[in-house]
Motif scaffolding. Structure first.
Motif, short mmCIF file in Angstrom:
data_model
loop_
_atom_site.label_atom_id
_atom_site.label_comp_id
_atom_site.label_asym_id
_atom_site.label_seq_id
_atom_site.Cartn_x
_atom_site.Cartn_y
_atom_site.Cartn_z
N VAL A 10 53.75 30.99 54.97
CA VAL A 10 53.55 32.20 55.76
C VAL A 10 54.89 32.90 55.93
CG1 VAL A 10 52.82 33.15 57.99
CG2 VAL A 10 51.57 31.24 56.97
N ARG B 216 50.81 33.89 52.59
CA ARG B 216 50.20 34.85 53.51
C ARG B 216 51.32 35.68 54.13
NH1 ARG B 216 44.63 35.28 53.38
NH2 ARG B 216 43.79 33.24 52.90
N ARG C 108 48.99 31.28 63.69
CA ARG C 108 50.25 31.71 63.10
C ARG C 108 50.81 32.91 63.87
NH1 ARG C 108 48.28 27.87 61.03
NH2 ARG C 108 49.37 27.11 62.87
N TRP D 250 47.38 24.07 58.82
CA TRP D 250 46.80 25.39 58.98
C TRP D 250 45.74 25.36 60.08
CZ3 TRP D 250 48.48 29.90 57.41
CH2 TRP D 250 47.65 31.03 57.53
N ALA E 126 52.41 38.01 57.37
CA ALA E 126 52.22 38.53 58.71
C ALA E 126 52.93 39.88 58.71
CB ALA E 126 52.82 37.60 59.75
N HIS F 123 41.83 37.82 58.11
CA HIS F 123 42.95 37.01 57.61
C HIS F 123 44.18 37.88 57.39
CE1 HIS F 123 40.14 33.79 56.19
NE2 HIS F 123 39.32 34.82 56.12
N THR G 68 44.88 32.16 61.31
CA THR G 68 45.58 33.44 61.47
C THR G 68 46.02 33.62 62.91
OG1 THR G 68 44.37 34.43 59.63
CG2 THR G 68 45.34 35.95 61.22
#
Length: 155
Positions: free
Chosen positions: A101, A28, A141, A155, A30, A50, A138
Protein backbone atom coordinates in the motif's frame (compact mmCIF):
# COMPACT_ATOMS: atom_id res chain seq x y z
CA UNK A 1 32.33 -25.31 -7.98
CA UNK A 2 32.80 -23.95 -11.53
CA UNK A 3 30.92 -20.66 -12.15
CA UNK A 4 28.81 -22.17 -14.95
CA UNK A 5 27.64 -25.02 -12.72
CA UNK A 6 26.95 -22.61 -9.87
CA UNK A 7 24.88 -20.35 -12.15
CA UNK A 8 22.94 -23.35 -13.52
CA UNK A 9 22.18 -24.50 -9.97
CA UNK A 10 20.99 -21.02 -9.00
CA UNK A 11 18.67 -20.87 -12.01
CA UNK A 12 17.37 -24.36 -11.28
CA UNK A 13 16.64 -23.52 -7.65
CA UNK A 14 15.00 -20.24 -8.69
CA UNK A 15 12.70 -22.13 -11.08
CA UNK A 16 11.91 -24.70 -8.41
CA UNK A 17 10.97 -22.08 -5.78
CA UNK A 18 8.94 -20.14 -8.34
CA UNK A 19 6.59 -23.10 -8.71
CA UNK A 20 6.97 -24.69 -5.27
CA UNK A 21 6.37 -21.49 -3.33
CA UNK A 22 4.89 -18.88 -5.66
CA UNK A 23 3.94 -15.58 -4.11
CA UNK A 24 1.69 -12.98 -5.64
CA UNK A 25 2.19 -9.27 -5.15
CA UNK A 26 -0.37 -6.55 -5.58
CA UNK A 27 -0.33 -2.80 -5.06
CA UNK A 28 -2.94 -0.34 -3.80
CA UNK A 29 -2.89 3.47 -3.83
CA UNK A 30 -4.26 5.59 -1.02
CA UNK A 31 -4.94 8.65 -3.20
CA UNK A 32 -5.66 11.40 -0.68
CA UNK A 33 -6.56 14.95 -1.65
CA UNK A 34 -7.11 17.51 1.12
CA UNK A 35 -10.13 19.04 -0.62
CA UNK A 36 -11.76 16.08 -2.37
CA UNK A 37 -10.93 13.30 0.09
CA UNK A 38 -9.88 9.79 -0.88
CA UNK A 39 -10.34 8.22 -4.31
CA UNK A 40 -12.04 4.80 -4.24
CA UNK A 41 -13.34 2.38 -6.84
CA UNK A 42 -16.07 -0.24 -6.96
CA UNK A 43 -15.35 -3.30 -9.10
CA UNK A 44 -17.87 -5.36 -11.05
CA UNK A 45 -16.38 -8.63 -9.81
CA UNK A 46 -16.06 -8.09 -6.05
CA UNK A 47 -18.23 -6.21 -3.52
CA UNK A 48 -17.35 -2.98 -1.75
CA UNK A 49 -15.25 0.10 -2.32
CA UNK A 50 -11.47 -0.31 -2.66
CA UNK A 51 -8.36 1.74 -3.18
CA UNK A 52 -7.27 1.48 -6.82
CA UNK A 53 -4.68 -1.15 -7.52
CA UNK A 54 -3.95 -4.58 -8.88
CA UNK A 55 -1.30 -7.17 -9.53
CA UNK A 56 2.34 -6.52 -10.27
CA UNK A 57 3.16 -8.12 -13.62
CA UNK A 58 6.37 -10.01 -14.39
CA UNK A 59 9.15 -7.56 -15.24
CA UNK A 60 7.26 -4.63 -13.68
CA UNK A 61 8.26 -2.81 -10.51
CA UNK A 62 5.70 -2.17 -7.79
CA UNK A 63 5.76 1.57 -8.55
CA UNK A 64 5.27 0.94 -12.27
CA UNK A 65 2.29 -1.29 -11.46
CA UNK A 66 0.87 1.36 -9.13
CA UNK A 67 1.11 4.09 -11.79
CA UNK A 68 -0.42 1.78 -14.41
CA UNK A 69 -3.33 0.77 -12.15
CA UNK A 70 -4.06 4.38 -11.13
CA UNK A 71 -4.15 5.38 -14.81
CA UNK A 72 -6.34 2.43 -15.79
CA UNK A 73 -8.78 2.52 -12.87
CA UNK A 74 -9.06 6.26 -12.29
CA UNK A 75 -7.37 8.15 -15.15
CA UNK A 76 -5.00 9.39 -12.47
CA UNK A 77 -1.42 10.52 -13.06
CA UNK A 78 0.93 10.52 -10.08
CA UNK A 79 2.81 13.81 -9.50
CA UNK A 80 5.09 12.53 -6.75
CA UNK A 81 6.91 9.38 -5.81
CA UNK A 82 4.45 7.30 -3.79
CA UNK A 83 5.39 6.59 -0.16
CA UNK A 84 5.20 2.97 0.96
CA UNK A 85 2.78 2.65 3.87
CA UNK A 86 3.21 -1.08 4.37
CA UNK A 87 3.25 -4.61 3.02
CA UNK A 88 0.33 -6.79 4.08
CA UNK A 89 -0.44 -10.46 3.70
CA UNK A 90 -3.85 -10.86 2.07
CA UNK A 91 -5.23 -14.24 3.13
CA UNK A 92 -8.62 -13.34 1.68
CA UNK A 93 -7.14 -13.97 -1.77
CA UNK A 94 -4.53 -16.62 -0.99
CA UNK A 95 -2.15 -17.45 1.83
CA UNK A 96 0.66 -16.43 -0.53
CA UNK A 97 -0.76 -13.07 -1.62
CA UNK A 98 0.77 -9.80 -0.45
CA UNK A 99 -0.33 -6.21 -1.03
CA UNK A 100 1.93 -3.15 -0.94
CA UNK A 101 0.00 0.00 0.00
CA UNK A 102 1.37 3.37 -1.09
CA UNK A 103 0.25 6.86 -0.08
CA UNK A 104 -0.01 9.52 -2.79
CA UNK A 105 -1.05 13.08 -1.99
CA UNK A 106 -0.02 14.82 -5.22
CA UNK A 107 -1.77 13.55 -8.34
CA UNK A 108 -4.05 14.67 -11.16
CA UNK A 109 -7.21 13.09 -12.48
CA UNK A 110 -6.91 13.56 -16.23
CA UNK A 111 -10.51 12.61 -17.03
CA UNK A 112 -13.57 11.32 -15.24
CA UNK A 113 -13.58 7.53 -14.96
CA UNK A 114 -16.70 6.24 -16.66
CA UNK A 115 -18.20 2.86 -15.72
CA UNK A 116 -17.25 -0.20 -17.76
CA UNK A 117 -17.20 -3.97 -17.37
CA UNK A 118 -14.47 -3.86 -14.71
CA UNK A 119 -15.04 -0.61 -12.80
CA UNK A 120 -18.65 0.23 -11.89
CA UNK A 121 -17.85 3.46 -10.04
CA UNK A 122 -14.80 5.57 -9.26
CA UNK A 123 -14.95 8.74 -7.19
CA UNK A 124 -13.74 10.77 -4.25
CA UNK A 125 -15.20 10.51 -0.77
CA UNK A 126 -14.77 12.91 2.12
CA UNK A 127 -12.45 11.33 4.67
CA UNK A 128 -15.17 11.52 7.33
CA UNK A 129 -17.90 10.19 5.03
CA UNK A 130 -16.70 6.92 3.55
CA UNK A 131 -19.35 4.71 1.93
CA UNK A 132 -21.00 2.11 4.15
CA UNK A 133 -19.67 -0.75 2.04
CA UNK A 134 -16.02 0.26 2.00
CA UNK A 135 -14.03 -2.94 2.47
CA UNK A 136 -12.61 -3.76 5.87
CA UNK A 137 -9.04 -3.78 4.54
CA UNK A 138 -9.44 -0.40 2.85
CA UNK A 139 -10.97 1.09 5.99
CA UNK A 140 -8.17 -0.30 8.17
CA UNK A 141 -5.41 1.03 5.88
CA UNK A 142 -7.01 4.49 5.81
CA UNK A 143 -7.26 4.52 9.62
CA UNK A 144 -3.57 3.64 9.82
CA UNK A 145 -2.60 6.35 7.32
CA UNK A 146 -4.91 9.13 8.51
CA UNK A 147 -5.28 8.46 12.24
CA UNK A 148 -1.91 6.95 13.02
CA UNK A 149 -3.34 3.55 13.99
CA UNK A 150 -0.70 0.85 14.28
CA UNK A 151 -0.29 -0.96 10.95
CA UNK A 152 -1.57 -4.51 10.87
CA UNK A 153 0.43 -7.41 9.51
CA UNK A 154 -2.44 -8.83 7.48
CA UNK A 155 -4.89 -7.21 5.13
Amino acid sequence: MPPLVHRAMQRGMHAYWRFARPMTLGVRAALIDEERGVFLIRHAYTPGWHMPGGGVEAGESALEALARECAEEGHIALDETPVLHGLFQNRHVSRRDHVAVYVVRRFRQLAERRPDREILEARFFALDALPADVTRGTQARLREILDGAAPAERW
